[in-house]
Design a protein around this motif. Sequence first.
Motif, PDB file in Angstrom:
ATOM      1  N   ALA A  63      44.737  27.640  39.023  1.00 31.70           N
ATOM      2  CA  ALA A  63      44.266  26.262  39.020  1.00 31.70           C
ATOM      3  C   ALA A  63      44.083  25.740  40.447  1.00 31.70           C
ATOM      4  CB  ALA A  63      45.246  25.373  38.255  1.00 31.70           C
ATOM      5  N   LEU A  66      40.917  27.334  41.834  1.00 26.37           N
ATOM      6  CA  LEU A  66      39.720  26.749  41.229  1.00 26.37           C
ATOM      7  C   LEU A  66      39.449  25.364  41.810  1.00 26.37           C
ATOM      8  CD1 LEU A  66      40.083  27.799  37.493  1.00 26.37           C
ATOM      9  CD2 LEU A  66      38.275  28.470  39.075  1.00 26.37           C
ATOM     10  N   GLU A  75      32.299  27.182  43.257  1.00 23.51           N
ATOM     11  CA  GLU A  75      33.022  27.565  42.057  1.00 23.51           C
ATOM     12  C   GLU A  75      32.590  28.928  41.518  1.00 23.51           C
ATOM     13  OE1 GLU A  75      31.469  24.723  42.679  1.00 23.51           O
ATOM     14  OE2 GLU A  75      32.260  23.044  41.526  1.00 23.51           O
ATOM     15  N   LEU A  89      40.594  33.317  33.963  1.00 27.45           N
ATOM     16  CA  LEU A  89      39.833  32.125  33.606  1.00 27.45           C
ATOM     17  C   LEU A  89      39.818  31.951  32.093  1.00 27.45           C
ATOM     18  CD1 LEU A  89      36.706  32.636  35.901  1.00 27.45           C
ATOM     19  CD2 LEU A  89      38.700  31.217  36.386  1.00 27.45           C
ATOM     20  N   GLN A  93      36.543  27.558  31.466  1.00 26.84           N
ATOM     21  CA  GLN A  93      36.438  27.692  32.923  1.00 26.84           C
ATOM     22  C   GLN A  93      35.387  28.718  33.307  1.00 26.84           C
ATOM     23  OE1 GLN A  93      40.544  28.630  33.663  1.00 26.84           O
ATOM     24  NE2 GLN A  93      41.010  26.590  34.444  1.00 26.84           N
ATOM     25  N   ASN A  96      31.914  27.275  32.878  1.00 32.13           N
ATOM     26  CA  ASN A  96      31.580  26.334  33.949  1.00 32.13           C
ATOM     27  C   ASN A  96      31.284  27.078  35.247  1.00 32.13           C
ATOM     28  OD1 ASN A  96      31.479  23.576  35.164  1.00 32.13           O
ATOM     29  ND2 ASN A  96      33.238  24.358  36.306  1.00 32.13           N
ATOM     30  N   CYS A  97      32.083  28.102  35.539  1.00 36.78           N
ATOM     31  CA  CYS A  97      31.861  28.871  36.764  1.00 36.78           C
ATOM     32  C   CYS A  97      30.538  29.618  36.712  1.00 36.78           C
ATOM     33  CB  CYS A  97      33.016  29.845  37.001  1.00 36.78           C
ATOM     34  SG  CYS A  97      34.561  29.041  37.486  1.00 36.78           S
TER      35      CYS A  97
END
Length: 331
Positions: A63, A66, A75, A89, A93, A96-97
């Motif tokens: 976290a 990130l 990211e 992840l 996550q 989104n990455c």
Amino acid sequence: MVARVGEPCKVLAAPRRCRIVAGAHAGAPSGPALPPIAQDTAAALLAAAPNPFASGAAPGSPAQWLTALAAAGIEGAAISLAEHGHLTLSAAQAANCERQLQAARLEADFHHACATEALAALTGAGIAAAQLKGTALGRLAYPAAWVRRGTDVDLLVRPGKLDAALAALQAIGYREAAPQRGAFYRRHHHDIALHRTLSPGLDLHGAGVAGLGTTIPAADLLCDDGTLDTHGLLVYLAAHAATHQFERPVWVLDLALLARAETAWSLERLDALAERWHLRRAWRIARLIVAQQLGLSALPWPPPEATLADRAALAGRQRYLASAARTPTRF
């Protein structure tokens, strides 16, 4: 080729040239992995090729990393870390990455396309030009072009060609950002800021650096065929970062990765260029800061022994950064 830490560097009497505009990215280094660059800043994760944690060290908190990556706007680098088993992840996550990674790739491709278009316009007008900094370094020294994020395009031409270059760029839609100050910028600055709708900004340079009481002449960096002298480029990047007190961590990483992307370095020639351009202090401070932030093995040469003047300059930089941290960042 990549400079291996601990190996002697070749010494060339003649200047090396590099093309950092249209050349393809060299890819991840082959052979044994270099010692990892220190992981104390988010920008250090940009060196993730092929394995930023070769020593076995892993991030303390996914976290935390990130969050740091998000703050740095990179990211997408988390995907590479996850693929190497250094970061776990969640599905959300990872999704989104992936979006961020795709955005970074599209951004890098768009910047490269704009730079290529501008260079083609200049070449068509018979003007030798090359791209400096930013995404151009991504293609030259970084593990992937998208990793080196940039905010604009920097092009270098000889000062006698500035007006012709400006006309060539105006023909493809660029305009001066501050035309009322154009004459002042030509006399006292090293670049002219241009803009175009739906394009990144473009800075047209007539010199490498105009600051620190000196100027790097464009003729010392730029060759007739649109290539750059590699030794001059490294000293230029050090000087550019020094004029801004090394405020962006990525400028430190630029020096380390460019130094690793070549093996034919001559420290004597680098020192001579810094002396010739009256940038000896900036060059020394740059090497000291790289060693402080990224480790003694980050450059192919050991850092100089810090003098009292060096320590005073470094202390002044720390005071500047402390002051800047209390105000909105410019970058």
